[in-house]
Design a protein around this motif. Structure first.
Motif, PDB file in Angstrom:
ATOM      1  N   THR A  18      15.444  18.563  -4.127  1.00  0.00           N
ATOM      2  CA  THR A  18      15.801  19.328  -2.931  1.00  0.00           C
ATOM      3  C   THR A  18      14.540  19.772  -2.200  1.00  0.00           C
ATOM      4  OG1 THR A  18      17.835  20.107  -3.971  1.00  0.00           O
ATOM      5  CG2 THR A  18      17.026  21.357  -2.089  1.00  0.00           C
ATOM      6  N   TRP A  19      13.603  20.330  -2.944  1.00  0.00           N
ATOM      7  CA  TRP A  19      12.354  20.757  -2.320  1.00  0.00           C
ATOM      8  C   TRP A  19      11.552  19.569  -1.800  1.00  0.00           C
ATOM      9  CZ3 TRP A  19      11.305  25.162  -0.344  1.00  0.00           C
ATOM     10  CH2 TRP A  19      11.918  26.305  -0.830  1.00  0.00           C
ATOM     11  N   PHE A  20      11.551  18.492  -2.525  1.00  0.00           N
ATOM     12  CA  PHE A  20      10.849  17.288  -2.091  1.00  0.00           C
ATOM     13  C   PHE A  20      11.423  16.783  -0.767  1.00  0.00           C
ATOM     14  CE2 PHE A  20      10.029  12.730  -2.007  1.00  0.00           C
ATOM     15  CZ  PHE A  20       8.677  12.681  -2.307  1.00  0.00           C
ATOM     16  N   LEU A  21      12.736  16.775  -0.649  1.00  0.00           N
ATOM     17  CA  LEU A  21      13.397  16.346   0.579  1.00  0.00           C
ATOM     18  C   LEU A  21      13.063  17.279   1.744  1.00  0.00           C
ATOM     19  CD1 LEU A  21      15.421  14.460   2.028  1.00  0.00           C
ATOM     20  CD2 LEU A  21      17.213  16.064   1.318  1.00  0.00           C
ATOM     21  N   VAL A  22      13.113  18.569   1.503  1.00  0.00           N
ATOM     22  CA  VAL A  22      12.813  19.545   2.559  1.00  0.00           C
ATOM     23  C   VAL A  22      11.364  19.393   3.038  1.00  0.00           C
ATOM     24  CG1 VAL A  22      12.546  22.014   3.039  1.00  0.00           C
ATOM     25  CG2 VAL A  22      14.578  21.183   1.852  1.00  0.00           C
ATOM     26  N   VAL A  23      10.431  19.309   2.104  1.00  0.00           N
ATOM     27  CA  VAL A  23       9.020  19.159   2.474  1.00  0.00           C
ATOM     28  C   VAL A  23       8.797  17.849   3.209  1.00  0.00           C
ATOM     29  CG1 VAL A  23       6.687  18.875   1.532  1.00  0.00           C
ATOM     30  CG2 VAL A  23       8.174  20.672   0.653  1.00  0.00           C
ATOM     31  N   SER A  24       9.421  16.774   2.751  1.00  0.00           N
ATOM     32  CA  SER A  24       9.274  15.479   3.415  1.00  0.00           C
ATOM     33  C   SER A  24       9.815  15.515   4.845  1.00  0.00           C
ATOM     34  CB  SER A  24      10.002  14.394   2.628  1.00  0.00           C
ATOM     35  OG  SER A  24       9.442  14.251   1.358  1.00  0.00           O
ATOM     36  N   LEU A  25      10.953  16.140   5.037  1.00  0.00           N
ATOM     37  CA  LEU A  25      11.524  16.235   6.384  1.00  0.00           C
ATOM     38  C   LEU A  25      10.647  17.074   7.304  1.00  0.00           C
ATOM     39  CD1 LEU A  25      15.330  16.635   5.613  1.00  0.00           C
ATOM     40  CD2 LEU A  25      14.176  14.656   6.604  1.00  0.00           C
ATOM     41  N   VAL A  26      10.107  18.163   6.792  1.00  0.00           N
ATOM     42  CA  VAL A  26       9.225  19.002   7.611  1.00  0.00           C
ATOM     43  C   VAL A  26       7.968  18.230   7.995  1.00  0.00           C
ATOM     44  CG1 VAL A  26       7.743  21.050   7.540  1.00  0.00           C
ATOM     45  CG2 VAL A  26      10.110  21.185   6.751  1.00  0.00           C
ATOM     46  N   LEU A  27       7.378  17.515   7.056  1.00  0.00           N
ATOM     47  CA  LEU A  27       6.193  16.713   7.363  1.00  0.00           C
ATOM     48  C   LEU A  27       6.511  15.605   8.359  1.00  0.00           C
ATOM     49  CD1 LEU A  27       4.530  16.412   3.846  1.00  0.00           C
ATOM     50  CD2 LEU A  27       3.761  17.771   5.803  1.00  0.00           C
ATOM     51  N   PHE A  28       7.669  14.972   8.220  1.00  0.00           N
ATOM     52  CA  PHE A  28       8.054  13.910   9.145  1.00  0.00           C
ATOM     53  C   PHE A  28       8.231  14.459  10.555  1.00  0.00           C
ATOM     54  CE2 PHE A  28      11.366  11.583  11.403  1.00  0.00           C
ATOM     55  CZ  PHE A  28      10.777  10.326  11.461  1.00  0.00           C
ATOM     56  N   VAL A  29       8.898  15.584  10.682  1.00  0.00           N
ATOM     57  CA  VAL A  29       9.099  16.186  12.007  1.00  0.00           C
ATOM     58  C   VAL A  29       7.757  16.586  12.608  1.00  0.00           C
ATOM     59  CG1 VAL A  29      10.070  18.193  13.192  1.00  0.00           C
ATOM     60  CG2 VAL A  29      11.465  16.910  11.577  1.00  0.00           C
ATOM     61  N   GLY A  30       6.876  17.159  11.808  1.00  0.00           N
ATOM     62  CA  GLY A  30       5.548  17.532  12.298  1.00  0.00           C
ATOM     63  C   GLY A  30       4.762  16.328  12.776  1.00  0.00           C
ATOM     64  N   LEU A  31       4.783  15.270  12.009  1.00  0.00           N
ATOM     65  CA  LEU A  31       4.077  14.053  12.389  1.00  0.00           C
ATOM     66  C   LEU A  31       4.675  13.442  13.649  1.00  0.00           C
ATOM     67  CD1 LEU A  31       1.870  12.035  11.631  1.00  0.00           C
ATOM     68  CD2 LEU A  31       3.558  10.829  10.261  1.00  0.00           C
ATOM     69  N   ALA A  32       6.000  13.445  13.766  1.00  0.00           N
ATOM     70  CA  ALA A  32       6.653  12.910  14.961  1.00  0.00           C
ATOM     71  C   ALA A  32       6.269  13.704  16.199  1.00  0.00           C
ATOM     72  CB  ALA A  32       8.169  12.918  14.769  1.00  0.00           C
ATOM     73  N   VAL A  33       6.168  15.012  16.079  1.00  0.00           N
ATOM     74  CA  VAL A  33       5.763  15.847  17.216  1.00  0.00           C
ATOM     75  C   VAL A  33       4.323  15.556  17.607  1.00  0.00           C
ATOM     76  CG1 VAL A  33       5.305  18.239  17.915  1.00  0.00           C
ATOM     77  CG2 VAL A  33       7.442  17.659  16.772  1.00  0.00           C
ATOM     78  N   VAL A  34       3.436  15.446  16.638  1.00  0.00           N
ATOM     79  CA  VAL A  34       2.029  15.153  16.927  1.00  0.00           C
ATOM     80  C   VAL A  34       1.885  13.793  17.604  1.00  0.00           C
ATOM     81  CG1 VAL A  34      -0.208  14.648  15.839  1.00  0.00           C
ATOM     82  CG2 VAL A  34       1.109  16.647  15.140  1.00  0.00           C
ATOM     83  N   VAL A  35       2.585  12.792  17.103  1.00  0.00           N
ATOM     84  CA  VAL A  35       2.510  11.453  17.690  1.00  0.00           C
ATOM     85  C   VAL A  35       3.090  11.436  19.101  1.00  0.00           C
ATOM     86  CG1 VAL A  35       3.402   9.094  17.471  1.00  0.00           C
ATOM     87  CG2 VAL A  35       2.431  10.238  15.491  1.00  0.00           C
ATOM     88  N   ALA A  36       4.190  12.157  19.316  1.00  0.00           N
ATOM     89  CA  ALA A  36       4.802  12.203  20.643  1.00  0.00           C
ATOM     90  C   ALA A  36       3.877  12.881  21.647  1.00  0.00           C
ATOM     91  CB  ALA A  36       6.143  12.927  20.580  1.00  0.00           C
ATOM     92  N   ILE A  37       3.257  13.970  21.264  1.00  0.00           N
ATOM     93  CA  ILE A  37       2.345  14.669  22.169  1.00  0.00           C
ATOM     94  C   ILE A  37       1.118  13.805  22.459  1.00  0.00           C
ATOM     95  CG2 ILE A  37       0.793  16.664  22.359  1.00  0.00           C
ATOM     96  CD1 ILE A  37       2.930  18.264  20.823  1.00  0.00           C
TER      97      ILE A  37
END
Length: 50
Positions: free
Chosen positions: A9-28
């Protein structure tokens, strides 16, 4: 609660947060790259039309 469900559960949550962060950085970054590309294309077009 046993260890493994909590771990995954924690692994999934951390992975999703990192993915969203990376997607925002790449989009900007992509937005600014495209903006710079259009600026250089406009300058090149203005130089050629002189």
């Amino acid at each position: 609660m046993s260890f493994w469900p909590q771990f995954w559960t924690w692994f999934l949550v951390v992975s999703l947060v990192l993915f969203v962060g990376l997607a925002v950085v790449v989009a900007i970054g992509g937005y600014f790259d495209i903006k710079a590309m259009f600026r250089s294309l406009r300058q090149r077009h203005e130089e050629e039309s002189r």
